[in-house]
Design a protein around this motif. Structure first.
Motif, mmCIF file in Angstrom:
data_model
loop_
_atom_site.group_PDB
_atom_site.id
_atom_site.type_symbol
_atom_site.label_atom_id
_atom_site.label_comp_id
_atom_site.label_asym_id
_atom_site.label_seq_id
_atom_site.Cartn_x
_atom_site.Cartn_y
_atom_site.Cartn_z
ATOM 1 N N MET A 79 37.775 40.288 35.664
ATOM 2 C CA MET A 79 39.213 40.033 35.757
ATOM 3 C C MET A 79 39.962 41.276 36.215
ATOM 4 N N GLN A 82 39.364 41.830 39.818
ATOM 5 C CA GLN A 82 39.737 40.689 40.665
ATOM 6 C C GLN A 82 38.521 40.077 41.352
ATOM 7 N N ARG A 83 37.432 39.928 40.600
ATOM 8 C CA ARG A 83 36.237 39.256 41.106
ATOM 9 C C ARG A 83 36.086 37.938 40.361
ATOM 10 N N ASP A 90 44.281 29.197 39.351
ATOM 11 C CA ASP A 90 45.326 30.165 39.028
ATOM 12 C C ASP A 90 46.526 29.438 38.430
ATOM 13 N N PHE A 218 45.121 36.510 35.402
ATOM 14 C CA PHE A 218 44.729 37.705 36.157
ATOM 15 C C PHE A 218 44.613 37.398 37.649
ATOM 16 N N LYS A 219 44.063 36.233 37.993
ATOM 17 C CA LYS A 219 43.922 35.891 39.408
ATOM 18 C C LYS A 219 45.287 35.766 40.090
ATOM 19 N N GLY A 221 47.956 37.486 39.535
ATOM 20 C CA GLY A 221 48.519 38.804 39.817
ATOM 21 C C GLY A 221 50.017 38.870 39.629
#
Length: 301
Positions: A79, A82-83, A90, A218-219, A221
């Motif tokens: 996370m 960003q993987r 999302d 987290f994805k 952003g």
């Protein structure tokens, strides 16, 4: 108040409940990370309904009795780097779920209220589906910017603990967490916290979905630019004692949304203590009511 499940599109079904008169103006309550529909307390919803609202609460995807995904939750390291799995959804996907729920139950527009992650989802509903949102209330939430709204380090340590393995352990863990993040300015109700955790375990003891929901946050952003598209009248509510989402998150949300108004509730942490209900209910209802009064659209039932 009868629980139902509906198809909201893209292979997702959501469990939901309605409280109040179906001919009243709809208000949609969006739950936070890992929380189920009943995290909005029955008595709280009853009070909103008594104020002339058609209250709609639901399980987000991956919790409760809504659709659970099957892919492995992202690890904390993934996370932060960003993987993500190609299957990772999302917050925009979760907002599409909420809009799909409105379609499925025949609601054209609604007042949308979200708490914590639910506030993030509600913000995205307002940004992506402006015609569906009569007013927006974002509670204890943030914009996704890494510089604001961050949990305290002591909160992160608690969040990273191994998941509970039994109903009793889930109740104990919830009590410990809310002693930490809960409202120190209002009388605690540990009995209700434990009861909520127990009933949540009974409805859904599979906890992997919480990790996937956290992955969605987290994805997604930093969503500040997307929030600038919001045109719905917006109220931001935040406590001054929030250890889960620092109050800077609420301030950043107000800066991102044109015309948004911030209400800081002194003594409020990251929960819904009964002692704060009169203030919260008045803020939510008063914010939505002028919009309702100006609307010429009859509520769709």
């Amino acid at each position: 108040m009868t629980e139902r499940t509906v198809d909201v599109g893209r292979g997702i079904s959501l469990a939901y409940e309605e409280i109040g008169d179906r001919d009243a103006y709809p208000i949609v309550l969006v739950a936070g990370l890992g929380q189920q529909l009943h995290s909005w307390p029955d008595a709280f919803c009853d009070e909103l309904a008594a104020r002339g609202r058609r209250v709609i609460r639901f399980d987000n995807r991956d919790v409760g009795r809504s659709t659970h995904m099957s892919f492995r939750p992202p690890r904390p390291k993934d996370m932060f780097l960003q993987r993500f799995s190609p299957e990772q959804y999302d917050l925009a996907d979760m907002a599409a779920d909420a809009a799909g729920l409105l379609d499925a139950i025949g609601v054209e527009t609604a007042d949308v209220v979200g708490i914590s992650m639910g506030g993030m989802i509600a913000q995205m509903v307002a940004a992506v589906y402006p015609a569906r949102v009569r007013s927006l209330t974002s509670i204890m939430s943030t914009t996704g910017s890494r510089w604001v709204g961050r949990p305290a380090l002591s909160t992160w340590r608690r969040m990273m603990a191994p998941p509970p393995r039994s109903r009793d352990e889930a109740m104990d863990r919830a009590a410990l967490m809310f002693r930490h993040v809960g409202s120190h300015g209002f009388p605690p109700d540990e009995e209700w916290v434990r009861e909520l955790a127990g009933s949540s375990w009974d409805r859904d003891s599979s906890l992997a979905g919480i990790g996937r929901q956290l992955g969605a946050i987290f994805k997604s952003g930093n969503r500040t630019r997307r929030l600038r598209a919001i045109t719905a009248p917006t109220l931001v509510i935040h406590g001054d004692r929030d250890r889960m989402v620092h109050p800077t998150g609420g301030a950043a949300t107000v800066r991102a949304i044109t015309g948004a108004r911030l209400e800081t509730v002194v003594g409020l942490g990251h929960d819904l203590p009964r002692g704060a209900w009169p203030t919260l209910l008045d803020l939510i209802d008063t914010h939505a009511r002028p919009v309702t009064a100006r609307s010429t659209d009859a509520p769709t039932s």
